[in-house]
Design a protein around this motif. Structure first.
Motif, PDB file in Angstrom:
ATOM      1  N   SER A   3      63.904 102.545  99.356  1.00 59.27           N
ATOM      2  CA  SER A   3      64.465 101.687  98.324  1.00 59.27           C
ATOM      3  C   SER A   3      65.052 100.447  98.979  1.00 59.27           C
ATOM      4  N   ASP A   4      65.041  99.357  98.237  1.00 55.79           N
ATOM      5  CA  ASP A   4      65.608  98.111  98.748  1.00 55.79           C
ATOM      6  C   ASP A   4      67.046  97.903  98.287  1.00 55.79           C
TER       7      ASP A   4
ATOM      8  N   ASP B 189      67.420 102.437  91.418  1.00 58.55           N
ATOM      9  CA  ASP B 189      66.828 101.801  92.589  1.00 58.55           C
ATOM     10  C   ASP B 189      65.305 101.871  92.530  1.00 58.55           C
ATOM     11  N   ASN B 190      64.632 100.813  93.005  1.00 56.92           N
ATOM     12  CA  ASN B 190      63.191 100.862  93.181  1.00 56.92           C
ATOM     13  C   ASN B 190      62.820 101.895  94.244  1.00 56.92           C
ATOM     14  N   ASN B 191      61.663 102.513  94.088  1.00 61.35           N
ATOM     15  CA  ASN B 191      61.096 103.411  95.096  1.00 61.35           C
ATOM     16  C   ASN B 191      59.719 102.907  95.506  1.00 61.35           C
ATOM     17  N   PHE B 192      59.486 102.784  96.823  1.00 60.44           N
ATOM     18  CA  PHE B 192      58.210 102.312  97.362  1.00 60.44           C
ATOM     19  C   PHE B 192      57.695 103.322  98.386  1.00 60.44           C
TER      20      PHE B 192
ATOM     21  N   ASN C 169      51.628 101.581  98.124  1.00 67.74           N
ATOM     22  CA  ASN C 169      51.941 101.753  96.711  1.00 67.74           C
ATOM     23  C   ASN C 169      50.665 101.699  95.884  1.00 67.74           C
TER      24      ASN C 169
ATOM     25  N   PRO D  71      56.536  98.150  87.348  1.00 68.63           N
ATOM     26  CA  PRO D  71      57.951  98.286  86.980  1.00 68.63           C
ATOM     27  C   PRO D  71      58.127  98.709  85.531  1.00 68.63           C
TER      28      PRO D  71
ATOM     29  N   LEU E 125      62.440  98.623  87.034  1.00 69.04           N
ATOM     30  CA  LEU E 125      62.401  99.448  88.234  1.00 69.04           C
ATOM     31  C   LEU E 125      60.972  99.874  88.555  1.00 69.04           C
ATOM     32  N   PHE E 126      60.656  99.890  89.852  1.00 62.45           N
ATOM     33  CA  PHE E 126      59.342 100.273  90.355  1.00 62.45           C
ATOM     34  C   PHE E 126      59.464 101.650  91.005  1.00 62.45           C
ATOM     35  N   THR E 127      58.526 102.560  90.670  1.00 61.75           N
ATOM     36  CA  THR E 127      58.588 103.913  91.219  1.00 61.75           C
ATOM     37  C   THR E 127      57.239 104.343  91.757  1.00 61.75           C
TER      38      THR E 127
ATOM     39  N   TYR F  72      53.148 107.975  90.880  1.00 66.32           N
ATOM     40  CA  TYR F  72      53.664 106.664  90.497  1.00 66.32           C
ATOM     41  C   TYR F  72      53.996 106.679  89.012  1.00 66.32           C
TER      42      TYR F  72
END
Length: 341
Positions: free
Chosen positions: A112-113, A121-124, A137, A143, A147-149, A165
């Motif tokens: 996460s950033d 939180d985003n997850n990459f 990814n 998103p 948020l991006f997962t 994803y």
């Protein structure tokens, strides 16, 4: 950024009954060791272990100000295991989990950033081959509510990783990722949970394990996938069954949970579909199994009486393996579903 594992687009006809696995509540012959990273003795989760005994995990709850920090460590006979930790974090990340590893040195996970707190939180996804980190990814991830997962959760010795994803419509899908060619397959959806499937593990034969939300009942159920055929795993009397780890000798691990929220680790035979229910004696009703190798070692975590999350290694001797393999006749029934091209 607490650990999540949520599922090949699959369309199929079904046959008879849902897979039912029978449980035993206790196994006195299983030994347990705590894993406690001195950098944070309050929160550790062990997520994978390879045949050399190298363990993947992280410390830190993911709450704001308490970030996840990834590590690996070699198994030792100490109890608790408190040394040998090697930090492994995606470069420049605010948080990292090391979720899986194979026998040839590859690790995978997600980062996460930010560290705003669970669900914020985003997850990459990422892979680490020979000390070189690469972000990975799925192109279908998008998103949702800002948020991006995307999470990678396991990897086999052919460097094929597995994960899930979230798409722009909020649905969850599994996939596999070829690290060498940098190509994705899927989406992978259990036919009973299309749009709500997580692939959590992959073995050297390409078999998959994970879980899905049943589109009819709303229950969370485990699954095994082999050559396009999905088999549902449900532990009778429990509202939730989740598979998180899979080895190369016919075993899967995860947890079940009842309506009161009591959780128990499960060790399942992928041929007979029999699942043994096993609790860490220090974490009865709070045990989760996340991964296992081919040598009878299982990793996971439990919550203790002080509210701390404690990493754990369980060692299952050969007699318990025989116990699992001898119970196929006790199964009530199962459902296998084949994916159509």
């Amino acid at each position: 950024m607490a650990s999540q594992c949520s599922s090949f687009r699959a369309k199929s006809a079904a046959c008879a009954l849902t897979a039912l696995a029978l449980t035993f509540a206790a196994h006195a012959d299983v030994t347990f060791q705590d894993v406690i990273n001195p950098a944070d003795p309050t929160f550790n989760q062990e997520l994978g272990i390879n045949n050399s005994g190298l363990i993947a995990g992280y410390f830190g709850s993911g709450q704001a100000g308490h970030p996840n920090k990834g590590y690996t460590l070699p198994y030792s006979t100490a109890n608790p295991i408190t040394s040998g930790f090697v930090n492994e974090n995606f470069p420049g990340s605010a948080q990292t989990q090391v979720t899986g590893l194979n026998n040839i040195g590859t690790t995978v996970g997600f980062f996460s950033d930010t560290n705003n707190g669970p669900g914020l939180d985003n997850n990459f996804g990422w892979v680490n081959v020979g000390g070189v980190f690469t972000e990975a990814n799925n192109p279908n991830a998008s998103p949702v509510a800002g948020l991006f997962t995307d999470q990678l959760l396991g990897v086999n010795n052919s460097d094929i990783a597995a994960g899930f994803y979230v798409a722009d419509d909020g649905t969850t899908h599994g996939y596999t990722y070829n690290i060498g060619t940098k190509t994705f397959s899927g989406p992978i959806d259990d036919p009973n949970g299309v749009g709500a499937t997580t692939v959590a593990a992959i073995n050297n034969s390409g078999e998959l394990a994970g879980f899905f939300t049943n589109s009819l009942t709303g229950a969370t159920e485990g699954f095994l996938e082999n050559g396009g055929t999905f088999t549902t795993i449900n532990v009778p009397g429990f509202t939730t069954t989740v598979l998180l780890g899979l080895n190369n000798i016919g075993q899967a691990v995860g947890f079940d949970m009842d309506a009161a929220g009591n959780m128990h680790g499960i060790l399942c035979n992928t041929s007979t579909l029999f699942c043994a229910q096993i609790d860490d004696p220090n974490g009865v009703n709070t045990t989760t199994f996340n991964g296992l190798n081919d040598k009878g070692q299982i990793v996971g975590f439990y919550a203790n009486g002080a509210g701390n999350t404690i990493g754990m290694v369980a060692t299952v001797p050969e007699p318990s393996m025989f116990l699992l393999t001898g119970c196929g006749a006790l199964l009530i029934g199962f459902l296998r579903r084949r994916r159509r091209a």
